[in-house]
Structures are given as structure tokens and as C-alpha cells.
Design an enzyme around this catalytic site. Structure first.
Site, PDB file in Angstrom:
ATOM      1  N   TYR A  15       0.827  -1.219   0.000  1.00  0.00           N
ATOM      2  CA  TYR A  15       0.000   0.000   0.000  1.00  0.00           C
ATOM      3  C   TYR A  15       0.854   1.259   0.000  1.00  0.00           C
ATOM      4  O   TYR A  15       0.675   2.151  -0.841  1.00  0.00           O
ATOM      5  CB  TYR A  15      -0.974  -0.020   1.182  1.00  0.00           C
ATOM      6  CG  TYR A  15      -1.986  -1.128   1.003  1.00  0.00           C
ATOM      7  CD1 TYR A  15      -3.138  -0.917   0.263  1.00  0.00           C
ATOM      8  CD2 TYR A  15      -1.749  -2.408   1.497  1.00  0.00           C
ATOM      9  CE1 TYR A  15      -4.040  -1.940   0.036  1.00  0.00           C
ATOM     10  CE2 TYR A  15      -2.643  -3.450   1.277  1.00  0.00           C
ATOM     11  CZ  TYR A  15      -3.780  -3.203   0.550  1.00  0.00           C
ATOM     12  OH  TYR A  15      -4.658  -4.223   0.305  1.00  0.00           O
ATOM     13  N   GLY A  16       1.798   1.347   0.955  1.00  0.00           N
ATOM     14  CA  GLY A  16       2.619   2.547   1.054  1.00  0.00           C
ATOM     15  C   GLY A  16       3.451   2.772  -0.187  1.00  0.00           C
ATOM     16  O   GLY A  16       3.560   3.903  -0.689  1.00  0.00           O
ATOM     17  N   GLU A  35      10.961  -4.559  -5.685  1.00  0.00           N
ATOM     18  CA  GLU A  35      10.079  -5.481  -4.946  1.00  0.00           C
ATOM     19  C   GLU A  35      10.741  -6.863  -4.879  1.00  0.00           C
ATOM     20  O   GLU A  35      11.143  -7.405  -5.903  1.00  0.00           O
ATOM     21  CB  GLU A  35       8.712  -5.553  -5.644  1.00  0.00           C
ATOM     22  CG  GLU A  35       7.797  -6.679  -5.201  1.00  0.00           C
ATOM     23  CD  GLU A  35       7.486  -6.678  -3.702  1.00  0.00           C
ATOM     24  OE1 GLU A  35       7.053  -5.630  -3.168  1.00  0.00           O
ATOM     25  OE2 GLU A  35       7.691  -7.731  -3.061  1.00  0.00           O
ATOM     26  N   GLY A 110       0.754  -6.948   0.569  1.00  0.00           N
ATOM     27  CA  GLY A 110      -0.337  -7.557   1.311  1.00  0.00           C
ATOM     28  C   GLY A 110      -1.657  -7.610   0.557  1.00  0.00           C
ATOM     29  O   GLY A 110      -2.525  -8.442   0.864  1.00  0.00           O
ATOM     30  N   VAL A 245      16.128  -5.308  -1.348  1.00  0.00           N
ATOM     31  CA  VAL A 245      17.079  -4.301  -0.869  1.00  0.00           C
ATOM     32  C   VAL A 245      17.602  -4.758   0.484  1.00  0.00           C
ATOM     33  O   VAL A 245      16.827  -5.150   1.360  1.00  0.00           O
ATOM     34  CB  VAL A 245      16.385  -2.925  -0.738  1.00  0.00           C
ATOM     35  CG1 VAL A 245      17.355  -1.891  -0.164  1.00  0.00           C
ATOM     36  CG2 VAL A 245      15.837  -2.484  -2.090  1.00  0.00           C
ATOM     37  N   GLU A 356     -13.949  -9.336  13.591  1.00  0.00           N
ATOM     38  CA  GLU A 356     -14.549  -9.624  12.300  1.00  0.00           C
ATOM     39  C   GLU A 356     -15.010 -11.069  12.254  1.00  0.00           C
ATOM     40  O   GLU A 356     -14.395 -11.959  12.842  1.00  0.00           O
ATOM     41  CB  GLU A 356     -13.581  -9.318  11.181  1.00  0.00           C
ATOM     42  CG  GLU A 356     -12.411 -10.233  11.183  1.00  0.00           C
ATOM     43  CD  GLU A 356     -11.257  -9.664  10.371  1.00  0.00           C
ATOM     44  OE1 GLU A 356     -10.568 -10.473   9.744  1.00  0.00           O
ATOM     45  OE2 GLU A 356     -11.063  -8.445  10.368  1.00  0.00           O
ATOM     46  N   HIS A 442      -1.589  -8.138  11.064  1.00  0.00           N
ATOM     47  CA  HIS A 442      -1.537  -6.670  11.074  1.00  0.00           C
ATOM     48  C   HIS A 442      -0.297  -6.136  11.787  1.00  0.00           C
ATOM     49  O   HIS A 442      -0.413  -5.477  12.818  1.00  0.00           O
ATOM     50  CB  HIS A 442      -2.781  -6.104  11.770  1.00  0.00           C
ATOM     51  CG  HIS A 442      -4.084  -6.489  11.142  1.00  0.00           C
ATOM     52  ND1 HIS A 442      -5.291  -6.367  11.792  1.00  0.00           N
ATOM     53  CD2 HIS A 442      -4.376  -6.983   9.913  1.00  0.00           C
ATOM     54  CE1 HIS A 442      -6.270  -6.777  10.999  1.00  0.00           C
ATOM     55  NE2 HIS A 442      -5.746  -7.164   9.863  1.00  0.00           N
ATOM     56  N   GLY A 470       2.989   0.741   6.820  1.00  0.00           N
ATOM     57  CA  GLY A 470       2.416   0.396   8.121  1.00  0.00           C
ATOM     58  C   GLY A 470       3.352   0.587   9.288  1.00  0.00           C
ATOM     59  O   GLY A 470       2.901   0.539  10.448  1.00  0.00           O
ATOM     60  N   ASN A 480      -8.894  -3.140  10.693  1.00  0.00           N
ATOM     61  CA  ASN A 480      -7.957  -3.622   9.677  1.00  0.00           C
ATOM     62  C   ASN A 480      -7.251  -2.417   9.055  1.00  0.00           C
ATOM     63  O   ASN A 480      -7.890  -1.408   8.768  1.00  0.00           O
ATOM     64  CB  ASN A 480      -8.726  -4.396   8.613  1.00  0.00           C
ATOM     65  CG  ASN A 480      -9.765  -5.311   9.231  1.00  0.00           C
ATOM     66  OD1 ASN A 480     -10.725  -4.831   9.814  1.00  0.00           O
ATOM     67  ND2 ASN A 480      -9.560  -6.582   9.142  1.00  0.00           N
TER      68      ASN A 480
END
Ligand code: FDA
Length: 503
Positions: A15-16, A35, A110, A245, A356, A442, A470, A480
Site C-alpha cells: 500500500y505505502g 520489490e 499484502g 534491498v 470480524e 496486522h 504500516g 484492519n
């Protein structure tokens, strides 16, 4: 040989990383994304990109010889896991001394393996966790921006009430209501239009075929279909895969130098590369980014990093558990893998929990109600760097986890009492293990916003170095996390592109 240089490098494509890549590309800045996982776009021998959860193969897990599913046993039997060959599979389980952490590996991080739940945190708790962030701006601008770009949608309530595929959720809702508890619908990035076509038999099944933790072949709006597709569409962004990396340093002219190992499908390092950039964005996730910065500080390649790098970590209070239902109270053999409802007891200040309602899609009636509880566990742990092995250690202990388990127990004891039911003892490998509190989906923290970085993710001690993932979240979010991670990254990118990259 020559160092590959780009104005901006992004480490990781979760996401980031994906938000950083898109916004840099749109700003016309040539950007390279590194990646460590593979690009998941090529069908295997079975015609599918991802393997199924019921018969996992090498594509399931990151360099393993046996799968390590969260729910290891069923009726005490090890029927879930399979022997596989070593391969850069899509799901990793990173083992620390007393906590293991599931993460996605591949272009999309993720988003390739998660449950698609796209939850915006209650504003009061967001403000408590991020006291220096303008909540008006987050809830007015960045959360909506993130939800739109992620493709968030909600299940049609009428379909939800009528379909077999969510019977398990309705059963758990009724049990929660019997205990006087509130439930709430949870938005998703799984396309519910596609899911309904799966149910109707007019589209290939994915969520309705048990697919989730080893990837979804259809229906899911993972980052490779949203942010990353748009990033590549700018023509300014390139992605290198299977490149991990391992070191960051700074050249005398203030640019960053990265060392990356390129691996092949067996995990062998086939090349070690050096990259240079002016702007460096870290999106390796809580574990990946913290590891890089802690190593850089401890080995002296970035000695001015703050002492708080490596601190403030937590598992978002995650606890998984199952309840045993009465024989007449069937949950159904058909279960969608995409959760759409949670038991919301977060406002209960004596014991805040958001649980959940999770599927257990075995294809057979099993009378289990499964949950992933997010508890407000106040414990935090720090990472340390082992100079001998070059590996990260995590100070999270079983005693820390016990705090989460006790909170989950308080809530579910109430639900059991109201329904005359008991827990399931056969799901997590040992009969004494009713609350699986030794793993998390998480991982949060390690480079906390406003501590290891400034209030916008600029790493303290260095200019033009940013964290966007995160690791900024201080160990607990109450829901979440991916919507929040995405929205915070949007906020960072807006600020950085306005202030730091101007010529
Ligand atoms: P993320 O982990 O997504 O991405 C990091 C990327 O960087 C990875 O692709 C990794 O391979 C790469 N990387 C790391 N180190 C590197 C290095 N040194 N060099 C190169 N690459 C490197 N959340 C939610 O909101 N709703 C949900 O339903 C779920 N469900 C769920 C289920 C499961 C099974 C898991 C494992 C997780 C979830 N989550 C979730 C959690 C969610 O997926 C998670 O919070 C985000 O993916 C974290 O986003 P980040 O950007 O921080 O990192």
C-alpha cells in the site's frame, strides 16, 4: 559496473509503496520500484495465476517446504498443510521468538493475500493514535481519496440476507445480538458484482472457491489492478521484481545508495546490484522498512537515525478463535472467503474489541464460527538488530499476547454464555490453544509517525528519505489497517510533492 540511478526509488510495492509510486509518476518524476516478490500475472500449469487454498503448491508460500496456514488443524488433524517445493510464493510467515507475522510477497504486497476488508477507523481512536495529524483533513480528504483509488465497495444488504454464502455471517450476527452486541457491515475491495456472478454461475469462482490467503484469481481489486496499474500508466514508473534491498547508505553528495540482491525462483542470489537516487521512499511494510532502517543505524551507514527507529511495534491486538455451534445451528458448507461484518464493541471502554466474522471455507458443514478479533492491547515491543546474523529480533512476548487473548476471551465468554455454546479446541494445533494469539496479520509500527519520522513520514536525521507504510502506525489501529496506511501515504505524498521536490 555502473550504478543504476533514478530520481526516486520506492522500496516495496504494498500500500505505502504503491501510493508513492503513483503520485511520483503523476508528478512526472521517474521512479523505480524494487520489490522482492514476483509479479503475479502468469498462469501456472493449472491455468491459474494463484494456487488454491485446498491444494496449495509452491506458489502458496515464500520459500517453504511445507505450508504454514494460520489454522493448522481441523478436528485435531493436520489436514490443512501440504508439502511444497521452495519458491517465491505469495504468502510469507516471518517467525520471531514469540510472535509470527504473515505478510504478502509480490507486486502488490499484502493486497495479494489479504481479506479485502477496507475499514476506516473510528475517528476518535484515529485521533488518539495520531494526535498530531489533522483529523478533519484525513476524514475530509485522504480517507475518501484512498477509498476511491482502492475501489472500495459494499455488499448489497438484500443479497447478503438471502445468499447461502453468508449464512455463516448471519449465524454469528444472531449470536452476537443474543449477547446484546452490535454488528456492523464492513466495506471491501473485493468486487461484489463479481461475487454475485460467481454465485449465479456466470463468472469463474474465486471468493466462492475458498481463495484468499494464497491469492485470488478473480474478483479482487488488489494493488496491481488499482494504484500500481495507474502508476505504470504514467509512463514514469518501472518495477523490478525479485530484488531485495538489503542496505541503504548515503553518498557524499547526499544521494542514497541501495544494495539489492536479485534472486531466482530457487532463492539463489544471481546478482547484487547498486542503485542511486535523490528521493528514497520506504514501503517495505512494518517489518521490511524497520529492518532496513535499523540495520542502517546499527551498522553505521545512516548513523543519525533516531533512537526510536525500531520501537512502537504491535500486532493490532490480533487474536483468532473459533466457537462451536449447536448441531441445529448450521453455518453452511458454502462460505465466501471475504468477510463483510464485524462485531463492534470498541466503544466498550472496559474491554474494547472489534471482531470480524471470518469464514472457514472447508466445503463441508463444520459448525464452527470463526473470528479475527482486534483488541485494544496497549503493549508495545521493540526490534533489535543482531549484528552477527544481520537479522531482526522482536521483543514481543507471550505475556504481551496474553493481554490480547484475555480481552478476546471476555467478549466471547459473553457470546458463549448468551448462546449456551463453547469454544473449539481443535483448530490451532493443541487443545490448550483456543485463542491463537501467537500470529498477526496486522504488523504495525517500528518507525512511528512523529517519533522516528516527522509528522509527514520524513525520516528524522536525513532529508529526502521517507516512510510511507504500516511502520508509521503506532502498534494499534482498532480496525484492519490498509485503508489507513493508504490514506496516510496519500497525505505524505501530497505534502512531499508540494514542499520537497520543487525544483
Ligand atoms: P505490505 O506488506 O503490503 O508491502 C510491503 C512490500 O514490500 C511487500 O510486497 C514486500 O515483499 C516488499 N518488501 C519488503 N521488504 C523489502 C525489501 N527489503 N526489498 C524489496 N521489497 C521489500 N488489512 C486490511 O486492512 N484488511 C484485511 O482484510 C486484511 N487481511 C489480511 C489478511 C492476511 C492474510 C494478511 C497477511 C494481511 C491482512 N491485512 C488486512 C493486512 C494488510 O494486508 C497490511 O496491513 C498491508 O498490506 C500493509 O501495507 P504496507 O504498505 O505497510 O506493506
Amino acid at each position: 559496473d555502473a550504478v543504476d540511478t533514478a530520481p526516486a526509488i520506492v522500496v516495496g510495492s504494498g500500500y505505502g509503496g504503491a501510493v508513492a509510486a503513483l503520485r511520483l509518476g503523476q508528478a512526472g518524476i521517474r521512479t523505480l520500484v524494487l520489490e522482492m516478490g514476483r509479479l503475479w500475472n502468469t498462469p501456472g500449469p493449472d491455468g491459474n495465476v494463484f494456487c488454491s487454498t485446498r491444494t496449495p503448491d509452491q506458489r502458496s508460500m515464500w520459500f517453504r517446504t511445507r505450508t504454514e496456514a494460520p489454522l493448522g488443524t481441523f478436528l485435531w488433524l493436520d489436514v490443512v498443510n501440504r508439502d511444497i517445493s521452495r519458491y517465491p510464493g505469495v504468502l510469507d510467515r516471518v517467525h520471531f521468538a514469540q510472535m509470527s507475522v504473515y505478510v504478502g510477497r509480490g507486486v502488490g504486497g499484502g493486497s495479494l493475500v489479504n481479506g479485502s476488508m477496507a475499514v476506516t477507523p473510528p475517528r476518535a481512536y484515529f485521533a488518539e493514535q495520531f494526535p498530531t495529524v489533522d483529523a478533519d483533513e484525513m476524514y475530509g480528504t485522504y480517507f475518501p481519496r484512498a477509498r476511491t483509488a482502492l475501489g472500495v465497495n459494499t455488499v448489497d444488504p438484500a443479497w447478503f440476507e438471502s445468499t447461502d454464502w453468508y449464512r455463516f455471517t448471519r449465524v454469528s450476527r444472531a449470536h452476537a445480538e443474543n449477547a446484546g452486541l452490535r454488528t456492523t457491515f464492513v466495506p471491501s475491495v473485493y468486487d461484489f458484482g463479481h461475487m454475485r456472478r460467481e454465485a449465479a454461475g456466470t463468472a469463474p469462482k474465486s471468493a466462492l472457491a475458498g481463495e484468499v490467503i494464497y491469492g485470488n484469481n478473480h474478483g479482487k481489486r488488489s494493488l496491481d489492478k488499482t494504484y500500481l496499474a495507474a502508476a505504470l500508466g504514467t509512463g514514469k514508473v518501472t518495477v523490478h521484481t525479485l530484488e531485495k534491498v538489503r542496505a541503504i547508505s548515503r553518498a557524499p553528495d547526499g544521494t542514497y545508495v541501495l544494495t539489492a540482491d536479485r534472486i531466482d525462483a530457487t532463492g539463489r542470489v544471481v546478482e547484487t546490484k547498486e542503485y542511486g537516487c535523490t528521493y528514497l521512499f520506504l514501503g517495505g511494510g512494518s517489518l521490511g522498512t524497520t529492518e532496513l532502517l535499523l540495520r542502517a543505524r546499527e551498522t553505521g551507514t545512516l548513523p543519525d537515525l533516531a533512537p526510536s527507529v525500531g520501537t512502537g511495534w504491535g500486532p493490532n491486538g490480533n487474536v483468532m478463535l473459533g466457537r462451536a455451534n449447536h448441531l441445529w445451528d448450521t453455518v453452511g458448507a458454502n462460505q465466501s472467503t471475504m468477510p463483510v461484518m464485524g462485531i463492534d464493541d470498541w466503544a466498550n471502554t472496559a474491554n474494547p474489541v472489534f471482531a470480524e466474522i471470518a469464514p472457514l471455507p472447508t466445503g463441508l458443514e463444520h459448525w464452527v464460527s470463526l473470528y479475527l478479533a482486534i483488541t485494544k492491547n496497549p503493549e508495545r515491543a521493540a526490534f533489535s538488530y543482531d549484528t552477527g546474523s544481520g537479522e531482526l529480533r522482536l521483543g514481543w512476548t507471550a505475556a504481551h499476547s496474553a493481554v490480547s487473548a484475555a480481552m478476546a476471551r471476555k467478549l466471547f465468554d459473553r457470546i458463549n454464555a448468551a448462546n449456551s455454546t463453547i469454544y473449539r479446541y481443535d483448530l490451532f494445533g493443541s487443545p490448550s490453544k483456543v485463542f491463537a494469539d501467537d500470529f498477526t496479520y496486522h504488523p504495525l509500527g517500528g518507525c512511528v509517525l512523529g517519533k522516528a519520522t516527522d509528522d509527514y513520514g520524513r525520516v528524522k536525521g536525513y532529508s529526502r528519505l521517507y516512510v510511507t507504510d504500516g511502520s508509521l502506525v503506532p502498534g494499534s489501529l482498532g480496525v484492519n489497517p490498509f485503508v489507513t496506511i493508504t490514506a496516510l501515504a496519500e497525505r505524505t505524498m501530497a505534502r512531499v510533492l508540494a514542499e520537497d521536490t520543487a525544483p
